[in-house]
Design a protein around this motif. Structure first.
Motif, PDB file in Angstrom:
ATOM      1  N   LEU A  32       0.911  -1.103   0.115  1.00 58.28           N
ATOM      2  CA  LEU A  32       0.032   0.000  -0.007  1.00 58.28           C
ATOM      3  C   LEU A  32       0.762   1.278  -0.138  1.00 58.28           C
ATOM      4  O   LEU A  32       0.567   2.340  -0.514  1.00 58.28           O
ATOM      5  CB  LEU A  32      -1.047   0.103   1.195  1.00 58.28           C
ATOM      6  N   ASP A  33       1.822   1.198   0.911  1.00 54.03           N
ATOM      7  CA  ASP A  33       2.687   2.509   0.914  1.00 54.03           C
ATOM      8  C   ASP A  33       3.662   2.860  -0.375  1.00 54.03           C
ATOM      9  O   ASP A  33       4.361   3.930  -0.205  1.00 54.03           O
ATOM     10  CB  ASP A  33       3.639   2.151   2.067  1.00 54.03           C
ATOM     11  N   ASN A  34       3.466   2.079  -1.303  1.00 55.45           N
ATOM     12  CA  ASN A  34       4.120   2.303  -2.596  1.00 55.45           C
ATOM     13  C   ASN A  34       3.325   3.871  -2.995  1.00 55.45           C
ATOM     14  O   ASN A  34       4.101   4.487  -3.460  1.00 55.45           O
ATOM     15  CB  ASN A  34       4.063   1.203  -3.799  1.00 55.45           C
ATOM     16  N   LEU A 150      -4.793  -9.559  -1.934  1.00 56.48           N
ATOM     17  CA  LEU A 150      -4.491  -8.356  -1.050  1.00 56.48           C
ATOM     18  C   LEU A 150      -3.459  -7.380  -1.375  1.00 56.48           C
ATOM     19  O   LEU A 150      -3.655  -6.267  -1.514  1.00 56.48           O
ATOM     20  CB  LEU A 150      -4.095  -8.871   0.509  1.00 56.48           C
ATOM     21  N   THR A 151      -2.298  -8.150  -1.870  1.00 57.74           N
ATOM     22  CA  THR A 151      -1.227  -7.308  -2.477  1.00 57.74           C
ATOM     23  C   THR A 151      -1.488  -6.765  -3.767  1.00 57.74           C
ATOM     24  O   THR A 151      -1.217  -5.125  -3.888  1.00 57.74           O
ATOM     25  CB  THR A 151       0.019  -8.191  -2.887  1.00 57.74           C
ATOM     26  N   GLY A 152      -2.289  -7.061  -4.679  1.00 56.97           N
ATOM     27  CA  GLY A 152      -2.641  -6.384  -5.745  1.00 56.97           C
ATOM     28  C   GLY A 152      -3.654  -5.255  -5.512  1.00 56.97           C
ATOM     29  O   GLY A 152      -3.433  -4.027  -5.892  1.00 56.97           O
ATOM     30  N   LEU A 153      -4.439  -5.604  -4.449  1.00 57.94           N
ATOM     31  CA  LEU A 153      -5.738  -4.532  -4.112  1.00 57.94           C
ATOM     32  C   LEU A 153      -4.842  -3.193  -3.490  1.00 57.94           C
ATOM     33  O   LEU A 153      -5.126  -1.959  -3.815  1.00 57.94           O
ATOM     34  CB  LEU A 153      -6.502  -5.010  -3.172  1.00 57.94           C
ATOM     35  N   ALA A 154      -3.784  -3.581  -2.718  1.00 57.31           N
ATOM     36  CA  ALA A 154      -3.062  -2.748  -2.040  1.00 57.31           C
ATOM     37  C   ALA A 154      -2.331  -1.930  -2.904  1.00 57.31           C
ATOM     38  O   ALA A 154      -2.235  -0.329  -2.776  1.00 57.31           O
ATOM     39  CB  ALA A 154      -2.191  -3.270  -1.124  1.00 57.31           C
ATOM     40  N   VAL A 155      -1.540  -2.262  -3.985  1.00 55.39           N
ATOM     41  CA  VAL A 155      -0.804  -1.546  -5.248  1.00 55.39           C
ATOM     42  C   VAL A 155      -1.731  -0.476  -5.801  1.00 55.39           C
ATOM     43  O   VAL A 155      -1.378   0.561  -6.026  1.00 55.39           O
ATOM     44  CB  VAL A 155      -0.260  -2.486  -6.036  1.00 55.39           C
ATOM     45  N   ALA A 156      -2.921  -1.074  -6.178  1.00 53.59           N
ATOM     46  CA  ALA A 156      -3.592  -0.373  -6.964  1.00 53.59           C
ATOM     47  C   ALA A 156      -4.580   0.778  -6.287  1.00 53.59           C
ATOM     48  O   ALA A 156      -4.973   1.630  -7.018  1.00 53.59           O
ATOM     49  CB  ALA A 156      -4.488  -1.056  -7.949  1.00 53.59           C
ATOM     50  N   SER A 157      -4.893   0.547  -5.021  1.00 54.17           N
ATOM     51  CA  SER A 157      -5.845   1.435  -4.351  1.00 54.17           C
ATOM     52  C   SER A 157      -5.120   2.351  -3.609  1.00 54.17           C
ATOM     53  O   SER A 157      -5.829   2.977  -2.835  1.00 54.17           O
ATOM     54  CB  SER A 157      -6.828   0.481  -3.492  1.00 54.17           C
ATOM     55  N   GLY A 158      -3.859   2.367  -3.714  1.00 56.56           N
ATOM     56  CA  GLY A 158      -3.302   3.122  -2.443  1.00 56.56           C
ATOM     57  C   GLY A 158      -3.497   4.974  -2.920  1.00 56.56           C
ATOM     58  O   GLY A 158      -3.971   5.609  -2.100  1.00 56.56           O
ATOM     59  N   PRO A 159      -3.829   5.257  -4.231  1.00 59.08           N
ATOM     60  CA  PRO A 159      -4.383   6.445  -4.360  1.00 59.08           C
ATOM     61  C   PRO A 159      -5.806   6.858  -3.741  1.00 59.08           C
ATOM     62  O   PRO A 159      -6.214   7.871  -3.315  1.00 59.08           O
ATOM     63  CB  PRO A 159      -4.417   6.524  -5.976  1.00 59.08           C
TER      64      PRO A 159
END
Length: 482
Positions: A32-34, A150-159
């Motif tokens: 997420l913090d990316n 979970l990982t894919g959702l975190a990367v894409a939903s960060g904004p």
């Protein structure tokens, strides 16, 4: 005469369920913090001040330390204990998140973000290793599917998450969010995860210095190329020095059998194919999300939260698709699922490139969002499984670190390359200029992801692997669990 039914796969036991929860949540935070800070940058500047370069470093400080130290974090876990180092990495990440939220100035925030990246680099590569060791082989695809979702959702939903917290609370909450989660995970990880090592693992100090210096040089040059210019001395030095150090790292891995990343691993088509596909997938995806999130705000006029909500058919789809993709990969093998996912992602980006215009309607964007979301969901779970199954159990920590490092480097490459295409063909002067730059950049992203699908297609099929691949003897090796 009726044949006896085959034994159905056993349900996940308590140990595997706890491992999935702990590693999944930890992986979500690190991923997420990316991008979570991107939509908070205007508020951070209003509160802490700083020039444009300082704001860029609030993003890049995390990405750089995360990318260049991933291999070292995996090596430390193999040598001193994966659970022990996972706890250390989680502690560093949680403490640095609190420091970022309390930062009195922009310099302190940048420093805290860099330390956050150190913690994530230690923690993230060990999540897959710990999860793989805890889950039976016949259920691994499904478990990795949930982890991948979970990982894919975190990367894409960060904004989206960053924009929502900033708009309704304050920018500090994008960092405070990690603190109670990290504090809750620490005792759970200590009590519920089993310790494991790589037998005979050694710290490869020369290899660590070469790969860290090489990745730092390249990533530093790439993330600063658009601001400083591709021909500036700092960028050229970073590119040449980074490339030279990476070449030296490859030679080091060829010559030393105990190197942190033995180059013999890349002789396996499954390992080399999935790592090439991962780098290209993140290159196309990160660069495209970076531009499209800005397009929805700068051109269409949505607020950060509104833009994030309208991207949910893309960003939320992995949560629905990835678990089924993991189950499907258990049945037919990971290669066809990964190839299909990357192909759909490429088609989705191509769709965006054909419809992007200053007056584009949301309905015209929706098919591209859905195709990209399904493609992302199909990719994540089988990709993780292919990485972990392409090496010996004793090498899974290094394999996980290598794959994560290549993905992070792919993301930095994507923002730099697609950003350079955007700047060459358009700009921020007007909505039409922004669209003019975004269209060729998205075509570039679609082409890169399509190339990733081709790399994944070259991975041996499950039948070929059973017939004579390095996986044949996996079941005969002792697990690296103590």
């Amino acid at each position: 005469m009726t044949q006896p039914a085959a034994n159905p796969p056993q349900a996940l036991g308590p140990r595997a369920v706890w491992a999935l929860i702990i590693t999944g949540v930890a992986g979500f935070m690190a991923a997420l913090d990316n991008l979570v800070v991107t939509t908070a940058l205007p508020s951070i500047r209003a509160d802490l001040g700083g020039a444009l370069e300082d704001l860029e470093w609030t993003v890049n400080a995390y990405t750089l330390t995360f990318a260049v130290l991933l291999m070292f974090g995996a090596a430390l876990g193999d040598r001193f204990g994966r659970r022990k180092l996972f706890l250390i990495g989680l502690t560093i990440f949680t403490g640095a998140s609190a420091a970022a939220a309390l930062a009195p100035g922009i310099d302190a925030l940048i420093a805290a973000r860099a330390v956050q990246g150190v913690g994530a680099a230690i923690m993230m590569p060990l999540t897959l290793t710990l999860l793989t060791a805890a889950v039976p082989a016949e259920r691994r695809g499904a478990a990795l599917g949930i982890f991948g979702a979970l990982t894919g959702l975190a990367v894409a939903s960060g904004p989206l998450i960053g924009g929502t917290l900033t708009e309704h609370l304050s920018w500090q909450w994008i960092f405070w969010l990690n603190v109670p989660i990290g504090l809750a995970l620490l005792p759970l990880a200590r009590l519920r995860l089993q310790e494991s090592h790589a037998p005979g693992a050694r710290l490869d100090i020369p290899g660590t210095l070469l790969i860290s210096g090489g990745l730092f040089g390249l990533v530093y040059a790439l993330v600063n190329a658009n601001a400083d210019g591709w021909t500036s001395s700092t960028v050229l030095i970073g590119l040449f020095a980074g490339s030279a150090l990476l070449v030296a790292f490859v030679l080091h891995g060829i010559r030393r059998p105990d190197a942190m990343l033995p180059m013999r691993l890349f002789k396996d088509r499954a390992f080399s194919g999935i790592n090439a596909a991962s780098l290209l997938m993140f290159l196309g995806m990160f660069g495209s999300i970076f531009l499209l999130s800005q397009f929805l705000q700068s051109v269409v006029g949505y607020s950060p939260t509104e833009a994030g909500l309208r991207m949910l058919p893309w960003t939320g789809m992995p949560l629905l698709v990835a678990p089924f993709a993991g189950i499907l990969s258990d049945r037919i093998g990971g290669r066809p699922v990964v190839v299909a996912g990357l192909a759909l992602q490429a088609v989705g980006l191509g769709w965006f490139a054909t419809v992007i215009a200053p007056d584009v309607s949301y309905g015209a964007q929706l098919p591209g969002l859905i195709l990209s979301g399904i493609g992302m969901g199909l990719y994540f779970a089988p990709a993780a499984s292919l990485v972990m199954s392409s090496v010996r159990p004793a090498e899974q920590g290094i394999a996980s670190g290598a794959n994560n490092a290549l993905r992070e480097v792919g993301g930095a490459l994507g923002i730099a390359i697609l950003g350079a295409v955007f700047a060459a063909q358009g700009g921020y002067e007007s909505p039409q200029s922004f669209a003019d730059g975004t269209v060729p950049a998205l075509w570039m992203g679609a082409g890169v992801v399509a190339l990733g699908a081709l790399c994944a297609f070259l991975i041996p099929s499950r039948h070929a692997q059973r017939a004579g691949g390095p996986q044949d003897t996996k079941g005969e090796r002792e697990p690296a669990t103590v």
